[in-house]
Scaffold this active site. Structure first.
Site, PDB file in Angstrom:
ATOM      1  N   ASP A  47      -2.440  -8.830  -5.121  1.00 26.89           N
ATOM      2  CA  ASP A  47      -1.689  -8.541  -3.892  1.00 26.89           C
ATOM      3  C   ASP A  47      -0.505  -7.629  -4.199  1.00 26.89           C
ATOM      4  OD1 ASP A  47      -1.031  -9.972  -0.926  1.00 26.89           O
ATOM      5  OD2 ASP A  47       0.690  -9.129  -1.994  1.00 26.89           O
ATOM      6  N   TYR A  52       6.254  -2.038  -3.111  1.00 23.99           N
ATOM      7  CA  TYR A  52       6.477  -2.546  -4.472  1.00 23.99           C
ATOM      8  C   TYR A  52       6.493  -1.401  -5.496  1.00 23.99           C
ATOM      9  CZ  TYR A  52       4.867  -7.009  -2.383  1.00 23.99           C
ATOM     10  OH  TYR A  52       4.675  -8.114  -1.591  1.00 23.99           O
ATOM     11  N   LYS A  77      -0.038  -3.206   1.532  1.00 26.20           N
ATOM     12  CA  LYS A  77       0.675  -3.364   2.809  1.00 26.20           C
ATOM     13  C   LYS A  77       1.343  -2.065   3.240  1.00 26.20           C
ATOM     14  CE  LYS A  77       1.704  -7.985   1.101  1.00 26.20           C
ATOM     15  NZ  LYS A  77       2.003  -7.794  -0.334  1.00 26.20           N
ATOM     16  N   HIS A 110       3.513  -4.943   6.828  1.00 30.20           N
ATOM     17  CA  HIS A 110       4.407  -5.720   5.965  1.00 30.20           C
ATOM     18  C   HIS A 110       5.445  -6.533   6.749  1.00 30.20           C
ATOM     19  CE1 HIS A 110       5.808  -5.513   1.510  1.00 30.20           C
ATOM     20  NE2 HIS A 110       6.052  -6.702   2.013  1.00 30.20           N
ATOM     21  N   SER A 139       2.008  -9.499   8.099  1.00 29.79           N
ATOM     22  CA  SER A 139       2.822 -10.282   7.187  1.00 29.79           C
ATOM     23  C   SER A 139       4.176 -10.480   7.863  1.00 29.79           C
ATOM     24  CB  SER A 139       2.975  -9.518   5.870  1.00 29.79           C
ATOM     25  OG  SER A 139       3.750 -10.260   4.950  1.00 29.79           O
ATOM     26  N   ASN A 140       4.760 -11.617   7.666  1.00 28.19           N
ATOM     27  CA  ASN A 140       6.077 -11.921   8.234  1.00 28.19           C
ATOM     28  C   ASN A 140       6.087 -11.913   9.760  1.00 28.19           C
ATOM     29  OD1 ASN A 140       7.551 -12.126   5.673  1.00 28.19           O
ATOM     30  ND2 ASN A 140       6.944  -9.986   5.470  1.00 28.19           N
ATOM     31  N   GLN A 161       0.590 -13.228   6.211  1.00 27.30           N
ATOM     32  CA  GLN A 161       1.196 -13.596   4.917  1.00 27.30           C
ATOM     33  C   GLN A 161       2.694 -13.858   5.146  1.00 27.30           C
ATOM     34  OE1 GLN A 161       2.387 -11.334   0.933  1.00 27.30           O
ATOM     35  NE2 GLN A 161       0.170 -11.419   1.153  1.00 27.30           N
ATOM     36  N   TRP A 187       3.768 -15.986   0.520  1.00 29.80           N
ATOM     37  CA  TRP A 187       4.511 -15.198  -0.489  1.00 29.80           C
ATOM     38  C   TRP A 187       5.677 -16.027  -1.010  1.00 29.80           C
ATOM     39  CZ3 TRP A 187       9.613 -13.847   0.615  1.00 29.80           C
ATOM     40  CH2 TRP A 187       9.992 -13.553   1.924  1.00 29.80           C
ATOM     41  N   PRO A 189       5.394 -18.208  -3.324  1.00 32.62           N
ATOM     42  CA  PRO A 189       4.848 -19.570  -3.240  1.00 32.62           C
ATOM     43  C   PRO A 189       5.524 -20.560  -4.176  1.00 32.62           C
ATOM     44  CG  PRO A 189       3.364 -18.149  -4.473  1.00 32.62           C
ATOM     45  CD  PRO A 189       4.406 -17.252  -3.859  1.00 32.62           C
ATOM     46  N   GLN A 192      10.143 -18.447  -5.749  1.00 37.68           N
ATOM     47  CA  GLN A 192      10.672 -17.467  -6.719  1.00 37.68           C
ATOM     48  C   GLN A 192      11.097 -18.136  -8.023  1.00 37.68           C
ATOM     49  OE1 GLN A 192      13.570 -15.119  -4.498  1.00 37.68           O
ATOM     50  NE2 GLN A 192      12.050 -14.568  -2.973  1.00 37.68           N
ATOM     51  N   ILE A 237       0.643 -16.565 -16.386  1.00 39.13           N
ATOM     52  CA  ILE A 237      -0.453 -16.090 -15.528  1.00 39.13           C
ATOM     53  C   ILE A 237      -1.664 -16.994 -15.743  1.00 39.13           C
ATOM     54  CG2 ILE A 237      -2.104 -14.176 -15.255  1.00 39.13           C
ATOM     55  CD1 ILE A 237       0.284 -12.246 -15.774  1.00 39.13           C
ATOM     56  N   ASN A 240      -0.977 -20.564 -14.331  1.00 35.33           N
ATOM     57  CA  ASN A 240      -1.011 -20.645 -12.866  1.00 35.33           C
ATOM     58  C   ASN A 240      -2.440 -20.658 -12.315  1.00 35.33           C
ATOM     59  OD1 ASN A 240       1.752 -20.632 -12.992  1.00 35.33           O
ATOM     60  ND2 ASN A 240       2.000 -18.506 -12.309  1.00 35.33           N
TER      61      ASN A 240
HETATM   62  P1  A2P Z   1       8.063 -14.403 -14.662  1.00 34.91           P
HETATM   63  O1  A2P Z   1       7.472 -13.263 -13.872  1.00 34.91           O
HETATM   64  O2  A2P Z   1       9.162 -13.967 -15.576  1.00 34.91           O
HETATM   65  O3  A2P Z   1       7.021 -15.242 -15.341  1.00 34.91           O
HETATM   66  P2  A2P Z   1       7.066 -16.593  -6.778  1.00 34.91           P
HETATM   67  O4  A2P Z   1       5.620 -16.342  -7.026  1.00 34.91           O
HETATM   68  O5  A2P Z   1       7.383 -17.731  -5.899  1.00 34.91           O
HETATM   69  O6  A2P Z   1       7.774 -15.320  -6.321  1.00 34.91           O
HETATM   70  O7  A2P Z   1       7.730 -16.984  -8.194  1.00 34.91           O
HETATM   71  C1  A2P Z   1       7.797 -16.026  -9.227  1.00 34.91           C
HETATM   72  C2  A2P Z   1       8.875 -16.418 -10.217  1.00 34.91           C
HETATM   73  O8  A2P Z   1       8.497 -17.619 -10.911  1.00 34.91           O
HETATM   74  C3  A2P Z   1       9.104 -15.368 -11.249  1.00 34.91           C
HETATM   75  O9  A2P Z   1      10.473 -15.370 -11.572  1.00 34.91           O
HETATM   76  C4  A2P Z   1       8.253 -15.842 -12.435  1.00 34.91           C
HETATM   77  O10 A2P Z   1       8.830 -15.400 -13.636  1.00 34.91           O
HETATM   78  C5  A2P Z   1       8.346 -17.347 -12.315  1.00 34.91           C
HETATM   79  N1  A2P Z   1       7.120 -18.042 -12.750  1.00 34.91           N
HETATM   80  C6  A2P Z   1       5.844 -17.786 -12.369  1.00 34.91           C
HETATM   81  N2  A2P Z   1       4.994 -18.667 -12.907  1.00 34.91           N
HETATM   82  C7  A2P Z   1       5.716 -19.508 -13.654  1.00 34.91           C
HETATM   83  C8  A2P Z   1       5.394 -20.643 -14.464  1.00 34.91           C
HETATM   84  N3  A2P Z   1       4.153 -21.064 -14.589  1.00 34.91           N
HETATM   85  N4  A2P Z   1       6.425 -21.272 -15.094  1.00 34.91           N
HETATM   86  C9  A2P Z   1       7.690 -20.850 -14.961  1.00 34.91           C
HETATM   87  N5  A2P Z   1       8.058 -19.804 -14.214  1.00 34.91           N
HETATM   88  C10 A2P Z   1       7.082 -19.125 -13.555  1.00 34.91           C
END
Ligand code: A2P
Length: 274
Positions: A47, A52, A77, A110, A139-140, A161, A187, A189, A192, A237, A240
């Protein structure tokens, strides 16, 4: 609960439920590597957005992964400054060129720019009819934006989104979207990354030997929300995406729902100035 890895949109298109979001991922090696690592780890949804400024590297990452294009679902977007009928048609071509693709899977407006989003939508409908995008959405958009759009729309948006995380669960809007067969995508999720130390999320994770991030991703999936966590680190990555071997109970889901404080990390779509 058996959880499918994909969801069918209102027009029959299949979208993966879990993807990589690349907001704030730097163009160049950071974006190329993140996309490549995600595709190697099994992700099939990427995405991005014109805003961006990393569409070129996202395209490069896709090609570098060796995964066939048709197996990957790419979202981009339309940026606010490009809204309007002619400028939307032009912006779409630019995104396609930057990504180096000949079609996009999902194209989203967007933000709901007042006085412009209906003209943009007419152009999106035309692009959709041409076959160069497989699904279109927004989105939004709040409920009232969608209701306004639907007064003239020929095609109902297939996706909205929006910002969703355990501290902003958006249940009324999610219900409206579900009632209208509009898929919900989140978004930010993981909030941050700001809620990963929340003791309830950490405690729930311990039961399953999972991290708070994995618990949150699973909460989205079990709540029928398409989820696109962002990370630029290969281990995160991979972590997750490692969420298909455990299941939250109804009680876990309820405890996470109760973390809602209706606090936004981003702007309210009724009040943004960009
Ligand atoms: P980074 O890119 O340095 O790994 P969101 O998706 O809600 O925007 O959250 C993204 C933020 O969460 C980024 O700062 C990312 O940092 C961090 N992040 C993503 N996955 C993880 C994880 N499994 N553990 C800790 N921090 C994570």
């Amino acid at each position: 609960m058996s959880l499918k890895k994909t969801k069918e949109l209102a027009n029959g298109l299949i979208i993966p439920r879990l993807g990589l979001g690349v907001w704030q991922v730097k163009d160049g090696a950071e974006a190329v590597d993140s996309v490549k690592w995600a595709l190697e780890a099994g992700y099939r949804l990427i995405d991005t957005a014109a805003a961006y400024k990393n569409e070129v590297s996202v395209g490069e990452g896709i090609r570098a992964s060796g995964v066939p294009r048709e197996e990957i679902f790419v979202t981009t977007k339309l940026w606010n400054a490009d809204q309007g009928y002619d400028s939307t048609l032009k912006a779409f071509d630019e995104s396609l060129n930057k990504l180096g693709l000949d079609y996009i899977d999902l194209y989203l407006i967007h933000w709901p720019v007042e006085g412009k989003y209906k003209d943009s939508w007419r152009a999106m409908e035309e692009i959709y009819q041409s076959g160069r995008v497989k699904a279109i959405g927004v989105s939004n958009f709040h409920e009232h934006h969608i209701e306004d759009l639907l007064k003239e729309a020929k095609v109902v948006p297939m996706v909205d989104q929006i910002e969703i995380h355990p501290t902003l669960t958006q249940e009324p809007l999610r219900k409206f979207l579900a009632d209208n067969k509009i898929a919900v995508e989140a978004w930010s999720p993981l909030g941050q990354g700001k809620i990963l130390e929340n003791p309830i999320l950490v405690e729930i994770g311990k039961k399953y030997d999972k991290t708070a991030a994995q618990v949150i991703i699973r909460w989205h999936l079990q709540s029928d929300i398409i989820v696109i966590p962002k990370s630029v680190h290969q281990d995160r990555i991979e972590q997750n995406f490692d969420v298909f071997d455990f299941e939250l109970t109804d009680e876990d889901i309820k405890r996470i729902d109760e973390l809602n404080t209706n606090e936004r990390l981003g702007p309210d779509p009724d009040n943004f100035d960009f």
